[in-house]
Design an enzyme around this catalytic site. Structure first.
Site, PDB file in Angstrom:
ATOM      1  N   GLU A 191      -6.660  -5.089  12.480  1.00 49.02           N
ATOM      2  CA  GLU A 191      -6.701  -5.577  11.095  1.00 49.02           C
ATOM      3  C   GLU A 191      -6.560  -4.411  10.116  1.00 49.02           C
ATOM      4  OE1 GLU A 191      -9.874  -8.438  10.361  1.00 49.02           O
ATOM      5  OE2 GLU A 191      -8.993  -9.830  11.781  1.00 49.02           O
TER       6      GLU A 191
ATOM      7  N   GLU B 283      -7.391 -12.733  18.219  1.00 50.47           N
ATOM      8  CA  GLU B 283      -8.631 -13.265  17.634  1.00 50.47           C
ATOM      9  C   GLU B 283      -8.354 -14.675  17.134  1.00 50.47           C
ATOM     10  OE1 GLU B 283     -10.930 -10.830  14.916  1.00 50.47           O
ATOM     11  OE2 GLU B 283     -10.344  -9.010  16.008  1.00 50.47           O
TER      12      GLU B 283
END
Ligand code: AHR
Length: 503
Positions: free
Chosen positions: A173, A306
């Protein structure tokens, strides 16, 4: 009567076992207390790993485990987690509750956990606050079987032989907690960092995963691929800079300010949640279309590393620990996502539900020495029969159901595969929380010789608790009739089933 049509003549691609992968972060009680209790714990363990949890996970045949984060990965300095435990550095886990991380679970412990689980390794490196040298040395430490400073250090710490690193994530991220980068900047960082993730053993190529988008950020995917997909010409990277690009998407009934409760929700929230999770289909389709333009040969995997539900934390628990209960709604979310990944197996090469134990949509919850399997666990238990199979073309008739126009969902959702012994596996979810449906599974001219059926069902917010650990579990389904080229049964409201069919 609703029809599910499976065409055994149309085989559509390989379902990578890694589609049923998991994710474990240094977050709350996932690692500490969840899987790792240390050798001196009263909780039965092997080299510090909880025996009950390892046994339950082995039963799921978990194919791969991502570690150490998540946001934690971009603050993790691997050298703090090796060597004598008492002298390992302590740090603050700034992302998750500000608690002290004592680094007692580090690289050696992770590799031991994967050994016990019999799964592949997926390490996520630190781009946000780490250096190229640090990343490069970690790879050398883990994988080099020769004479070098890092290999010597590993040996000194008790591991004579290197381990296998199957996947390596270049940051996590990085558009957010991993450095707040813009895609152009990350793309350059990726090109640089990945250059030093060396393949010391040409027979054990480390697959490099680039940080991909947050949900529908298609510009991120476009930019990173545009800058990074090309052949590097380096000796150790057969098809370019990257082997995969990640995608993160969480299912929240509402939004990031008010996520919604994990239990005690109403019918409206049931359909909101399922419709939000079905958005995964659009995300995978659209990101895949971008990747297709750069990689028509499908060498770059879309790695959904995720996914899962994210609710408001359980009352009375540390808000930074992301502990939530798990109900039949989560079972349906798991079934829908796994069906979507199966159907996109030409591009989705791995997916990792967040997270393994005690965090977000966990398959296992623990409390001291107690352990329970969640409804999500039981869905993975039925879906494991798809691992390593061939996707087979299928279609299910459905109607739209729901309470509000913007949150309508199809009542039925399926995927089908053929295993190595020639048996077919059909998984089917009933998204209605009230209606059961009569079903006919049609096998297009093939005669059924036998069928076995399993089911996970209940009321929409049924769950397992430490007092009632088996309220939701896999049961055998007996009322299933095979007649010539059809299988007939009734699928109850709010349920997921698995049929194993021999023709
Ligand atoms: O899974 C919890 C967090 O969600 C991860 O650390 C991060 O990558 C994502 O935002």
């Amino acid at each position: 009567m609703f029809k599910l049509v499976m065409d055994p003549g149309k085989e559509k691609g390989h379902i990578a076992p890694e589609i049923q992968g998991h994710f474990s972060e240094h977050l709350g009680r996932c690692i500490y207390g969840g899987v790792f209790v240390g050798e001196n714990s009263d909780i039965p363990n092997t080299n510090g790993m909880r025996n009950d949890v390892v046994e339950a996970l082995r039963n799921l045949q978990i194919p791969v485990l991502r570690w150490p984060g998540g946001c934690f990965a971009d603050e993790y300095h691997w050298k703090d987690g090796i060597g004598e435990k008492s002298s390992r550095k302590k740090m603050i886990n700034t992302n998750w509750g500000g608690v002290v991380e004592d680094n007692s679970f580090g690289t050696h412990e992770y590799m031991e956990l994967c050994r016990q689980l019999g799964c592949k390794t997926y390490i996520n490196g630190n781009v946000g606050s780490g250096t190229v040298q640090e990343m490069s040395e970690w790879v050398e430490y883990m994988t080099f079987d020769g004479v070098s400073p890092m290999a010597e250090l590993r040996k000194k710490n008790g591991s004579e032989k290197p381990w296998t690193v199957n996947y390596f994530g270049i940051g996590n991220e990085n558009w957010g907690c991993g450095g707040n980068m813009v895609p152009e900047y990350y793309a350059n960082q990726f090109r640089q960092y990945q250059s030093y993730v060396k393949n010391y053993d040409p027979n054990k190529k480390i697959l490099k995963i680039a940080c991909g988008p947050n949900a529908q950020d298609y510009e991120w995917t476009e930019t990173v691929l545009n800058q990074c997909h090309k052949l590097s010409g380096s000796w150790n990277n057969a098809h370019g800079f990257m082997d995969g690009i990640s995608l993160h998407y969480y299912t929240l009934p509402y939004d990031w300010n008010k996520k919604g409760a994990a239990t005690g929700f109403n019918e409206k929230e049931w359909y909101m949640t399922l419709s939000k999770t079905l958005f995964m289909e659009e995300l995978v389709t659209k990101h895949s279309a971008i990747i297709d333009r750069y990689d028509p040969d499908h060498q770059i995997g879309l790695i959904v590393d995720e996914w899962g539900t994210w609710y408001d934390v359980e009352e009375g628990t540390n808000p930074g620990f992301l502990y939530q209960q798990n109900t039949m709604r989560d079972a349906l979310v798991a079934a829908i996502n796994l069906n979507i990944f199966n159907k996109h197996c030409d591009r989705v090469k791995m997916a990792n539900i967040a997270q393994l134990v005690n965090v977000l949509q966990a398959v296992i919850l623990t409390e001291g020495e107690q352990m329970i399997k969640t409804p999500t666990y039981h869905v993975f238990d039925m879906y494991k029969y798809h691992q390593d199979n061939t996707l087979v073309e299928s279609f299910v008739e459905s109607e739209n159901i729901g309470l509000e126009e913007q949150y309508m969902v199809p009542n039925l959702h399926e995927s089908c595969s053929k295993d190595k012994d020639g048996k077919y596996h059909i998984t089917l979810a009933n998204l209605s929380c009230k209606e059961s449906y009569d079903m006919a599974v049609c096998l297009l001219g093939n005669t059924v010789s036998s069928v076995k059926a399993q089911i996970v069902s209940g009321k929409m917010d049924d769950k397992n608790t430490f007092d009632d650990p088996e309220a939701v579990k896999v049961k055998e389904m007996t009322d299933v009739k095979a007649e010539a080229d059809q299988i007939r049964f009734t699928i109850p409201a709010c349920s997921v089933i698995h049929l194993e069919v021999t023709l």
